[in-house]
Design an enzyme around this catalytic site. Structure first.
Site, PDB file in Angstrom:
ATOM      1  N   SER A   1       0.872  -1.176   0.000  1.00  0.00           N
ATOM      2  CA  SER A   1       0.000   0.000   0.000  1.00  0.00           C
ATOM      3  C   SER A   1       0.907   1.223   0.000  1.00  0.00           C
ATOM      4  CB  SER A   1      -0.869   0.003   1.258  1.00  0.00           C
ATOM      5  OG  SER A   1      -1.581  -1.200   1.329  1.00  0.00           O
TER       6      SER A   1
ATOM      7  N   CYS B   1      -7.273  -0.894   7.162  1.00  0.00           N
ATOM      8  CA  CYS B   1      -6.133  -1.419   6.399  1.00  0.00           C
ATOM      9  C   CYS B   1      -5.243  -2.292   7.286  1.00  0.00           C
ATOM     10  CB  CYS B   1      -5.317  -0.257   5.828  1.00  0.00           C
ATOM     11  SG  CYS B   1      -3.913  -0.824   4.853  1.00  0.00           S
TER      12      CYS B   1
ATOM     13  N   ASP C   1      -8.544  -2.275   2.797  1.00  0.00           N
ATOM     14  CA  ASP C   1      -7.334  -2.582   2.028  1.00  0.00           C
ATOM     15  C   ASP C   1      -6.580  -3.579   2.920  1.00  0.00           C
ATOM     16  OD1 ASP C   1      -5.229  -2.464   0.233  1.00  0.00           O
ATOM     17  OD2 ASP C   1      -4.344  -0.689   1.152  1.00  0.00           O
TER      18      ASP C   1
ATOM     19  N   TRP D   1      -4.814  -7.589   3.717  1.00  0.00           N
ATOM     20  CA  TRP D   1      -4.082  -8.678   3.090  1.00  0.00           C
ATOM     21  C   TRP D   1      -3.698  -9.761   4.091  1.00  0.00           C
ATOM     22  CZ3 TRP D   1      -2.152  -3.663   3.712  1.00  0.00           C
ATOM     23  CH2 TRP D   1      -1.101  -3.519   4.611  1.00  0.00           C
TER      24      TRP D   1
HETATM   25  P1  FAD Z   1       7.375 -14.036   0.963  1.00  0.00           P
HETATM   26  O1  FAD Z   1       8.593 -14.704   0.519  1.00  0.00           O
HETATM   27  O2  FAD Z   1       6.349 -13.726  -0.050  1.00  0.00           O
HETATM   28  O3  FAD Z   1       6.732 -14.841   2.155  1.00  0.00           O
HETATM   29  C1  FAD Z   1       5.483 -14.394   2.683  1.00  0.00           C
HETATM   30  C2  FAD Z   1       4.823 -15.499   3.490  1.00  0.00           C
HETATM   31  O4  FAD Z   1       4.539 -16.610   2.651  1.00  0.00           O
HETATM   32  C3  FAD Z   1       5.687 -16.072   4.607  1.00  0.00           C
HETATM   33  O5  FAD Z   1       5.572 -15.331   5.789  1.00  0.00           O
HETATM   34  C4  FAD Z   1       5.120 -17.468   4.749  1.00  0.00           C
HETATM   35  O6  FAD Z   1       3.956 -17.417   5.523  1.00  0.00           O
HETATM   36  C5  FAD Z   1       4.753 -17.828   3.323  1.00  0.00           C
HETATM   37  N1  FAD Z   1       5.882 -18.540   2.683  1.00  0.00           N
HETATM   38  C6  FAD Z   1       6.722 -18.065   1.751  1.00  0.00           C
HETATM   39  N2  FAD Z   1       7.621 -19.004   1.401  1.00  0.00           N
HETATM   40  C7  FAD Z   1       7.349 -20.097   2.133  1.00  0.00           C
HETATM   41  C8  FAD Z   1       7.922 -21.403   2.223  1.00  0.00           C
HETATM   42  N3  FAD Z   1       8.949 -21.779   1.482  1.00  0.00           N
HETATM   43  N4  FAD Z   1       7.347 -22.289   3.077  1.00  0.00           N
HETATM   44  C9  FAD Z   1       6.289 -21.949   3.803  1.00  0.00           C
HETATM   45  N5  FAD Z   1       5.720 -20.710   3.780  1.00  0.00           N
HETATM   46  C10 FAD Z   1       6.233 -19.800   2.955  1.00  0.00           C
HETATM   47  N6  FAD Z   1       3.230  -5.593   3.570  1.00  0.00           N
HETATM   48  C11 FAD Z   1       3.817  -4.579   4.213  1.00  0.00           C
HETATM   49  O7  FAD Z   1       4.793  -4.801   4.966  1.00  0.00           O
HETATM   50  N7  FAD Z   1       3.383  -3.271   4.077  1.00  0.00           N
HETATM   51  C12 FAD Z   1       2.325  -2.954   3.278  1.00  0.00           C
HETATM   52  O8  FAD Z   1       1.959  -1.782   3.162  1.00  0.00           O
HETATM   53  C13 FAD Z   1       1.682  -4.013   2.566  1.00  0.00           C
HETATM   54  N8  FAD Z   1       0.647  -3.766   1.761  1.00  0.00           N
HETATM   55  C14 FAD Z   1       0.051  -4.794   1.079  1.00  0.00           C
HETATM   56  C15 FAD Z   1      -1.016  -4.516   0.234  1.00  0.00           C
HETATM   57  C16 FAD Z   1      -1.599  -5.531  -0.478  1.00  0.00           C
HETATM   58  C17 FAD Z   1      -2.748  -5.239  -1.402  1.00  0.00           C
HETATM   59  C18 FAD Z   1      -1.115  -6.856  -0.345  1.00  0.00           C
HETATM   60  C19 FAD Z   1      -1.734  -7.981  -1.126  1.00  0.00           C
HETATM   61  C20 FAD Z   1      -0.078  -7.143   0.501  1.00  0.00           C
HETATM   62  C21 FAD Z   1       0.530  -6.123   1.217  1.00  0.00           C
HETATM   63  N9  FAD Z   1       1.619  -6.382   2.040  1.00  0.00           N
HETATM   64  C22 FAD Z   1       2.196  -5.345   2.735  1.00  0.00           C
HETATM   65  C23 FAD Z   1       2.228  -7.732   2.145  1.00  0.00           C
HETATM   66  C24 FAD Z   1       3.366  -7.841   1.105  1.00  0.00           C
HETATM   67  O9  FAD Z   1       2.822  -7.849  -0.207  1.00  0.00           O
HETATM   68  C25 FAD Z   1       4.220  -9.115   1.197  1.00  0.00           C
HETATM   69  O10 FAD Z   1       3.392 -10.215   1.313  1.00  0.00           O
HETATM   70  C26 FAD Z   1       5.168  -9.128   2.362  1.00  0.00           C
HETATM   71  O11 FAD Z   1       6.025  -8.010   2.314  1.00  0.00           O
HETATM   72  C27 FAD Z   1       6.044 -10.392   2.344  1.00  0.00           C
HETATM   73  O12 FAD Z   1       6.770 -10.457   1.130  1.00  0.00           O
HETATM   74  P2  FAD Z   1       8.123 -11.285   1.039  1.00  0.00           P
HETATM   75  O13 FAD Z   1       8.413 -11.503  -0.407  1.00  0.00           O
HETATM   76  O14 FAD Z   1       9.192 -10.658   1.848  1.00  0.00           O
HETATM   77  O15 FAD Z   1       7.744 -12.656   1.708  1.00  0.00           O
END
Ligand code: FAD
Length: 677
Positions: free
Chosen positions: A439, A631, A675, A677
């Site tokens: 966001s 949110c 909003d 997630w």
């Molecule tokens: P990822 O690698 O995607 O992992 C995320 C989660 O997936 C893990 O915690 C775990 O639960 C699972 N996972 C991943 N890999 C594995 C595995 N190998 N085994 C088991 N489980 C696994 N985040 C914010 O911090 N700030 C925001 O403002 C924000 N806004 C958002 C708005 C929207 C509309 C949406 C959809 C999401 C938002 N998010 C926000 C969340 C953000 O998009 C990400 O999901 C978050 O930052 C994690 O991303 P990452 O790639 O670091 O983690």
């Protein structure tokens, strides 16, 4: 952009229930050497019947996908339909078709719908027109679609009010028109992480019925791998992709519009940690878009395309015996021209695993099951088989460990055991590395040429784990943060120089996704914002914008409810709120903060604070037409806030009715926006 893959077998043993088993393929075999497109009409059609005929398939598997999951499941469905039953299926993007002939399809075809629901019961971007088409059908009463046979599975999240609404709408429209559903209406639930299991259960139940309807029976066949990988030498005539998202990027000719498949490389103009004394990290990252045509609006989301870390790329390449030839160039293709390739051709193993494939994704039971055939050690093989079949054991022994595929296989069998797994199989099964969405925490009015996000770095440690789980995108942003801020010894490191070392200044690939999370058009309308944790992000933008407009258009009452653990630990933007308050007329802006761990005897959450302000909330919502914004966490917070607010409204002396229904009407009328997630 490169689509997800589906592999189709070419020649196979097919039996037909109405005939004796035949070794001859029902559909004329395709020559392995010829260019297959010469066998069929060249141009894809937007007509379903024509396209099924053109591609010689009996079943069309439509996906409505926002993040690629539905598309991936469609590929799995197609592949299994083929190798278990010999049913040829075409995986199809809903947006690539008109649906004029949908109701008049013959019984010899089956349509499968794998559709995700997005936001508040909305269709995904690629199924908007189909949703409209269905709405139009519902308005008619004389439909006779008795020949249409279809199967349906929805991808949803029960934390949201409109759980799996999209597939439910489609299902009721089609059955209302007289069409026949094969199998049950599958509903996958992402809230408890069981979506894939829900899908596998539904698929195992539906596929035999679907095959039976088309006259096919099950046969033992080896899994089909039909992506073809051929290594080649470097030459100037080869279009080599080293991580670039498309050909324009590869040629260095960048031009908008900026989308998921054509993201903008934007310089990081600011990166700072916004938690103070916390073991957790949260980054405020600002991207400079001044030299581009990119625009955004307050409340939009920013997509950040990450790359995998050096450590995970190396681990993956080593476990599958590719490390020594990581820079080898290969071409990827398929015998079937309807198959979308998961990778650009040509590329290298290093680029494929670093930039294009989601090698760190959770392991699926389906992937484990597919590896069984390639395991030469009988003990390991039996273990794999057990885990791939036993849902409960898989959950406990694989999923809960938060390991990716290579991490899991490292502890499973000898070091060279997995060298014989065809890399094409892996590339087929592993999904595309997807952007993560945030966001936007800046106001487009105040900060037109700079977009900021507020992201908590995803790191998890569990006493029972020997490893630390690190999220892909947030640790990529963290690596850039340290690169900008100074030398860093922290793992995981990334190849921040980017493809062809073009990333001289720190930058990331970004695009804006439009949202419906919008401030009221008039600044005078009162607003109530509820956003604990990083749910505060868009409200920083909202408050900035209201303050910015204040002199010309005085802001109405602006109330912010925020929650964090402790004041001196994770209170986001504490100083900024004080400054912003001075831009408002006294008494217009107020902020209420819940600290969940400040007082060890009492956990306070945002919904408790709502109760403390109940009287004013009732006045603003019921009598002053305030808009409410929520949110952050969808799983619990959004529901708890809804319940708390319904109770507050229900306790109003003048309110007579069902307060939950009242709030749902607010949602419909866009006066309650989420909003989450
Ligand atoms: P990822 O690698 O995607 O992992 C995320 C989660 O997936 C893990 O915690 C775990 O639960 C699972 N996972 C991943 N890999 C594995 C595995 N190998 N085994 C088991 N489980 C696994 N985040 C914010 O911090 N700030 C925001 O403002 C924000 N806004 C958002 C708005 C929207 C509309 C949406 C959809 C999401 C938002 N998010 C926000 C969340 C953000 O998009 C990400 O999901 C978050 O930052 C994690 O991303 P990452 O790639 O670091 O983690």
């Amino acid at each position: 952009a490169f689509g997800a893959s589906v592999a189709y077998g070419v020649q196979k043993l097919i039996s037909h229930t109405s005939q004796k088993p035949v070794v001859e393929p029902l559909i004329p075999p395709r020559s392995k050497t010829s260019n297959l497109t010469s066998n069929i009409l060249a141009t894809p059609s937007r007509n379903i019947k024509t396209e099924l005929k053109r591609t010689r398939k009996s079943c069309m598997i439509f996906y409505g996908s926002q993040t690629g999951t539905a598309e991936k499941l469609a590929s799995i469905f197609a592949k299994e339909a083929l190798f278990r039953f010999g049913v040829e299926g075409l995986v199809a993007d809903l947006d690539n078709f008109d649906y004029d002939d949908l109701l008049s399809l013959s019984e010899e075809n089956v349509l499968v719908f794998l559709l995700a629901t997005y936001g508040e019961g909305d269709p995904t971007d690629n199924s908007i027109s189909f949703d409209r088409y269905c709405a139009n059908l519902r308005s008619k009463t004389d439909l006779q679609a008795h020949n249409l046979h279809y199967a349906s599975f929805g991808l949803g999240n029960s934390s949201y009010q409109f759980y799996n609404e999209m597939i439910k709408r489609v299902d009721s429209t089609l059955s209302g028109a007289g069409a026949h559903r094969i199998g049950s209406a599958g509903l996958g639930d992402d809230a408890d992480g069981s979506l894939e299991d829900d899908f596998l259960t539904w698929k195992d139940e539906t596929l035999p019925q679907l095959a039976n309807h088309l006259g096919f029976t099950e046969q033992e066949r080896a899994p089909i791998v039909n992506l073809v990988i051929s290594e080649t030498k470097s030459s100037s005539s080869i279009p080599l992709f080293l991580g670039e998202p498309n050909a324009a990027h590869r040629k260095g000719k960048l031009r908008g519009p900026w989308t998921n498949s054509n993201p903008l490389p934007a310089r990081i103009s600011e990166s700072r940690e916004v938690f103070q004394n916390s073991p957790r990290k949260c980054l405020h990252v600002a991207f400079d878009i001044s030299d581009s045509t990119m625009t955004y609006e307050t409340g939009d989301h920013l997509g950040v395309s990450p790359e995998n870390s050096n450590r995970e790329v190396e681990r993956f390449l080593r476990i599958f015996g590719l490390f020594e030839k990581k820079d080898s160039i290969f071409n990827i293709g398929s015998e079937d021209p309807t198959v979308k390739l998961p990778l650009p051709a040509y590329t290298t193993y290093d680029a494929a695993t670093r930039y294009y494939l989601d090698i760190c994704a959770p392991i699926s039971r389906y992937i484990l099951g597919s590896l069984v055939s390639y395991c030469s050690d009988e003990v390991t093989k039996a273990e794999l088989l057990r885990l791939s079949k036993d849902n409960v054991a898989f959950e406990k022994e694989v999923k809960n460990l938060c390991l990716n595929l290579a991490q899991f296989l490292e502890g499973f069998g000898s070091s060279t055991l997995w060298n014989s797994v065809p890399i094409s199989l892996l590339f087929e099964m592993i999904g595309k590395l997807q952007p993560r969405y945030y966001s936007i925490s800046s106001s487009s009015l105040q900060s037109r040429k700079c977009i900021s996000i507020t992201a908590v770095v995803e790191t998890q440690k569990n006493d029972e784990w020997s490893h630390e789980f690190k999220g892909v995108a947030t640790n990529y942003l963290l690596a850039q943060h340290f690169q900008i801020r100074g030398p860093n010894a922290l793992e995981p490191t990334h190849l921040l120089s980017g493809p062809r070392f073009r990333n001289t200044a720190m930058s990331s690939l970004i695009h804006v996704r439009r949202s419906k999370f919008r401030l009221p058009k008039m600044n005078s309308v009162p607003i109530i914002m509820i956003g604990p944790g990083t749910g505060i992000a868009p409200f920083r933008a909202f408050v900035q914008e209201r303050a910015w407009q204040n002199s010309a258009h005085p802001a109405g009452r602006t109330i912010l409810f925020y929650g964090c653990r402790r004041r001196n630990e994770d209170f986001l933007y504490e100083e900024e709120w004080r400054q912003l308050e001075t831009s408002f007329k006294p008494g217009t802006f107020s902020m209420h903060v819940a600290f969940s761990r400040q007082d060890p005897t009492k956990k306070v959450y945002v919904q408790h604070l709502l109760n403390q302000q109940a009287e004013e909330l009732r006045e603003l919502i019921l009598r002053q037409n305030a808009c409410v914004y929520v949110c952050g966490d969808a799983q619990r917070m959004a529901k708890d806030v809804f319940t708390a607010m319904a109770q507050i409204i229900g306790e109003d002396n003048a309110f007579d009715g069902d307060s939950q229904a009242y709030l749902k009407t607010l949602k419909k009328n866009k006066r309650w926006l989420e909003d989450v997630w």
